[in-house]
Each structure stands twice: as C-alpha cells, then as structure tokens.
Design a protein around this motif. Structure first.
Motif, PDB file in Angstrom:
ATOM      1  N   HIS A 161       0.808  -1.221   0.000  1.00  0.00           N
ATOM      2  CA  HIS A 161       0.000   0.000   0.000  1.00  0.00           C
ATOM      3  C   HIS A 161       0.842   1.271   0.000  1.00  0.00           C
ATOM      4  CE1 HIS A 161       0.963  -0.519   4.271  1.00  0.00           C
ATOM      5  NE2 HIS A 161       0.696   0.758   4.437  1.00  0.00           N
ATOM      6  N   ARG A 173      -3.128  13.773   5.778  1.00  0.00           N
ATOM      7  CA  ARG A 173      -4.220  13.255   6.618  1.00  0.00           C
ATOM      8  C   ARG A 173      -3.842  13.235   8.093  1.00  0.00           C
ATOM      9  NH1 ARG A 173      -5.831   7.804   8.104  1.00  0.00           N
ATOM     10  NH2 ARG A 173      -3.998   6.998   7.012  1.00  0.00           N
ATOM     11  N   THR A 300      -6.529   6.043  -7.485  1.00  0.00           N
ATOM     12  CA  THR A 300      -7.556   4.993  -7.493  1.00  0.00           C
ATOM     13  C   THR A 300      -7.155   3.851  -6.565  1.00  0.00           C
ATOM     14  OG1 THR A 300      -8.182   5.539  -9.760  1.00  0.00           O
ATOM     15  CG2 THR A 300      -8.795   3.361  -8.943  1.00  0.00           C
ATOM     16  N   TYR A 302      -5.241   4.044  -3.971  1.00  0.00           N
ATOM     17  CA  TYR A 302      -5.371   4.539  -2.591  1.00  0.00           C
ATOM     18  C   TYR A 302      -6.832   4.508  -2.147  1.00  0.00           C
ATOM     19  CZ  TYR A 302      -5.281   7.804   1.356  1.00  0.00           C
ATOM     20  OH  TYR A 302      -5.436   8.384   2.590  1.00  0.00           O
ATOM     21  N   GLY A 303      -7.725   5.008  -2.995  1.00  0.00           N
ATOM     22  CA  GLY A 303      -9.143   5.043  -2.634  1.00  0.00           C
ATOM     23  C   GLY A 303      -9.710   3.657  -2.408  1.00  0.00           C
ATOM     24  N   MET A 304      -9.333   2.703  -3.247  1.00  0.00           N
ATOM     25  CA  MET A 304      -9.835   1.336  -3.092  1.00  0.00           C
ATOM     26  C   MET A 304      -9.316   0.693  -1.807  1.00  0.00           C
ATOM     27  SD  MET A 304      -9.532  -0.013  -7.041  1.00  0.00           S
ATOM     28  CE  MET A 304     -10.058  -1.671  -6.601  1.00  0.00           C
ATOM     29  N   GLN A 306      -8.278   2.224   0.924  1.00  0.00           N
ATOM     30  CA  GLN A 306      -8.876   2.878   2.088  1.00  0.00           C
ATOM     31  C   GLN A 306     -10.307   2.417   2.296  1.00  0.00           C
ATOM     32  OE1 GLN A 306      -6.004   3.869   3.580  1.00  0.00           O
ATOM     33  NE2 GLN A 306      -7.150   5.623   4.355  1.00  0.00           N
ATOM     34  N   SER A 307     -11.052   2.264   1.229  1.00  0.00           N
ATOM     35  CA  SER A 307     -12.427   1.782   1.353  1.00  0.00           C
ATOM     36  C   SER A 307     -12.451   0.365   1.909  1.00  0.00           C
ATOM     37  CB  SER A 307     -13.122   1.815  -0.018  1.00  0.00           C
ATOM     38  OG  SER A 307     -13.224   3.137  -0.490  1.00  0.00           O
ATOM     39  N   GLY A 308     -11.538  -0.465   1.422  1.00  0.00           N
ATOM     40  CA  GLY A 308     -11.465  -1.828   1.935  1.00  0.00           C
ATOM     41  C   GLY A 308     -11.118  -1.878   3.405  1.00  0.00           C
ATOM     42  N   ARG A 309     -10.184  -1.028   3.823  1.00  0.00           N
ATOM     43  CA  ARG A 309      -9.820  -0.981   5.240  1.00  0.00           C
ATOM     44  C   ARG A 309     -11.008  -0.574   6.100  1.00  0.00           C
ATOM     45  NH1 ARG A 309      -4.886   1.702   3.458  1.00  0.00           N
ATOM     46  NH2 ARG A 309      -3.114   0.276   3.632  1.00  0.00           N
ATOM     47  N   ARG A 310     -11.734   0.422   5.641  1.00  0.00           N
ATOM     48  CA  ARG A 310     -12.884   0.895   6.437  1.00  0.00           C
ATOM     49  C   ARG A 310     -13.923  -0.211   6.606  1.00  0.00           C
ATOM     50  NH1 ARG A 310     -11.675   5.977   3.908  1.00  0.00           N
ATOM     51  NH2 ARG A 310     -12.937   5.461   2.081  1.00  0.00           N
ATOM     52  N   VAL A 311     -14.162  -0.969   5.555  1.00  0.00           N
ATOM     53  CA  VAL A 311     -15.131  -2.071   5.645  1.00  0.00           C
ATOM     54  C   VAL A 311     -14.638  -3.114   6.639  1.00  0.00           C
ATOM     55  CG1 VAL A 311     -16.178  -3.979   4.391  1.00  0.00           C
ATOM     56  CG2 VAL A 311     -16.057  -1.710   3.338  1.00  0.00           C
TER      57      VAL A 311
END
Length: 321
Positions: A161, A173, A300, A302-304, A306-311
C-alpha cells in the motif's frame, strides 16, 4: 495518583518525521521513560474509552499485548501476572489499565513519568484525550517531501500500500487530524514542533518542550544517541539514524533525491499544507500526460485500499491505523 490525574506524554506525527528521535531525546531525561510503539490503544479502546473493564477483558488485553506487540520489546523480566496487576489498578477503566502498565514499565528504568511514541496516534488524539484527559501531546512535523522520501526508503519494498501518493496523502491526513484535535484540546495539552528546528538547534527546542511539559531541561537529552546505541542494534533498518548525533544531512534531501515528476505529484497532493506550514513550494511546471495517468492510477489504488480498510474495520477484522 488517580488515573484521571495522570499526565503522560504522547509523541505523535507522520511516520519518518522524527518521532523516534524525539522519543530518545525525551527518554534521556532522568524522569521520563517512553517504550517502543504501542499501536494497541485504538485496537482495544476505540469503542469503549470510558467503559469499565472486567477481569477477563483485562487479562485478555494484557496477554495479547505481551504476545503480539513490539511495545514490550524493552520490558525487563516476565510479563505481569494478571491477578496482582488487576489488584494494583486503582479502578477498572482503560485509563487505569494504561497507567498501571506504563508506570510499571517506567519504574524499570527509574523514571517517574511515562510516555508513548506511536505515529498513528496523530489520528487518535481525541481518543487518547478522552481516555487520559491530562495527557500532553507533542506533534512533530517534518517537510512532507523529506518525510515521503524516508517513508518510501523504509516501506515501499515491503508494503504494497505504500507508494508516493499514499505517503503524500498520509502526510496530509495525519497532520490535519492532529491539528484539528490539538485546536480542540488547547495549548496546555498540545504542542507542535518542527523536525528541522530540532536538528538545527536541539537545545533551544528541547528547552521549549520541557517548559511545555513542566519538566526541568537536562543537558543529557542532547546525548540521546548514547541511549539509542544501548537499545537499537547497529544493523537496524528503521532506526539507525538515532544512534548518531543530529545531522543536517537529513534536511532537504528531496532537492537532490526526488525526481521532478515526483516533486510535482507530492506538491499537487500536499502543496496546500506545505505552504500553510511555511515550507516553500517550487515552480515545477505542469504535469505531463504520463504523470497525470500515473497520478490517476495511484489515487484509485489509494481510494480502493482505504475503502477496503474501512469495511474490514467496521467488522472488527482490521485494526485501526
């Protein structure tokens, strides 16, 4: 001391921004001990910072810490026995648990005050403050371009990552999060310092830090590398720099070592904050079509991720980071 009155010291900041340097400087003070990174406070207490723990929870958390976390790398002797540990806690709150554990650690090194150096806590200042309302935070900030270079040096080969977009976005951030929390808790509990100033004039900076902490300045803090040499192997991949006295060679590396394309990317992602913090920007011209395509791919990714981590975090399958 009741856990509500404990005054620990939390060093926070983006990875590779001087948090380890500051840890060893403060840890060379006769009254202060700061163990290796903990990482576990959000993992155990994010959803229940004030809720009392039962005996089984305390025992499980204690066992997990000593089984899994590098935090205990400098612990002397056997892990604490759950029974005596629980009986020594003034109450069953997370604050009492942390103070009992860290205080026992500090006593092993003859210190009266404990601290913590965990960079990710830059994003968890509010949580730590809720648990330990008198904790003081030292937020160390480094030029984002140098921090990005150092992060790539240490992590890019082994961590999927970590790439230049992630490093720059993470720099923004973490700093923004710590600053928002710092403005809320106020100047008695939150203090910012710059890596560059700490390198160039360590005595002045450390005197100011000690004033903030309410501790007397000790000249031995400048000799931090002596302590580091006792605790850090000479072949350490991550922390070898703190085995030596301060060096200006680590300041402004990006001028010589970062390509123009990478400078453009970092400045696009982090330029606004760099300017706000007083780090000068450079006129680098526009991105090429290839650079724009690279930026889109990395953003893209990074966004994917981060979304996976949040889930995964929502289901308790991934620790907070």
């Amino acid at each position: 001391m009741p856990s509500s009155e404990v005054r620990p010291i939390f060093i926070v900041g983006v990875h590779r921004s001087g948090t380890t340097l500051l840890r060893y400087m403060l840890g060379s003070h006769s009254r202060i001990y700061i163990p290796p990174e903990s990482d576990f406070i959000p993992n155990f207490f994010l959803h229940k910072p004030a809720k009392d723990l039962n005996n089984e929870e305390i025992e499980r958390i204690l066992r997990t810490i000593f089984d899994r976390y590098r935090f205990v790398k400098e612990w002397q002797g056997e892990p604490p026995q759950p029974g005596p540990f629980i009986r020594s806690m003034p109450d069953r709150t997370p604050a009492a648990f942390l103070d009992t554990l860290y205080s026992a650690y500090a006593r092993q090194y003859g210190a009266q005050r404990w601290g913590d150096k965990t960079p990710i806590y830059a994003s968890y200042v509010n949580l730590v403050h809720e648990i330990l309302p008198n904790a003081q935070f030292l937020h160390i900030i480094r030029d984002g371009r140098d921090a990005v270079l150092s992060m790539l040096d240490k992590y890019e080969r082994d961590e999927f990552h970590v790439d230049i977009f992630f490093a720059a976005r993470n720099w923004v951030r973490r700093i923004r999060s710590a600053q928002r929390a710092g403005s809320r808790i106020g100047p008695d509990l939150y203090y910012e310092l710059r890596y560059e100033n700490l390198i160039e004039d360590p005595e002045s900076e450390l005197r100011a830090v000690c004033t903030f902490l309410g501790e007397p300045y000790e000249p031995g803090m400048i000799e931090y590398h002596q302590t580091a040499r006792e605790r850090i192997p000479a072949n350490s991949h991550f922390f070898s720099n703190v085995r030596n006295p301060p060096s200006r060679q680590r300041i402004g590396r990006w001028h010589q070592e970062m390509s123009i394309a990478d400078q453009r990317l970092v400045q696009l992602v982090a330029g606004k904050l760099l300017a706000e913090l007083g780090y000068p920007l450079v006129d680098l011209g526009p991105m090429s079509i290839g650079e724009q395509a690279r930026l889109a791919v990395l953003a893209t990714k990074y966004g994917m991720l981060q979304s996976g981590r949040r889930v995964l975090q929502a289901f308790g399958l991934f620790p907070p980071i």
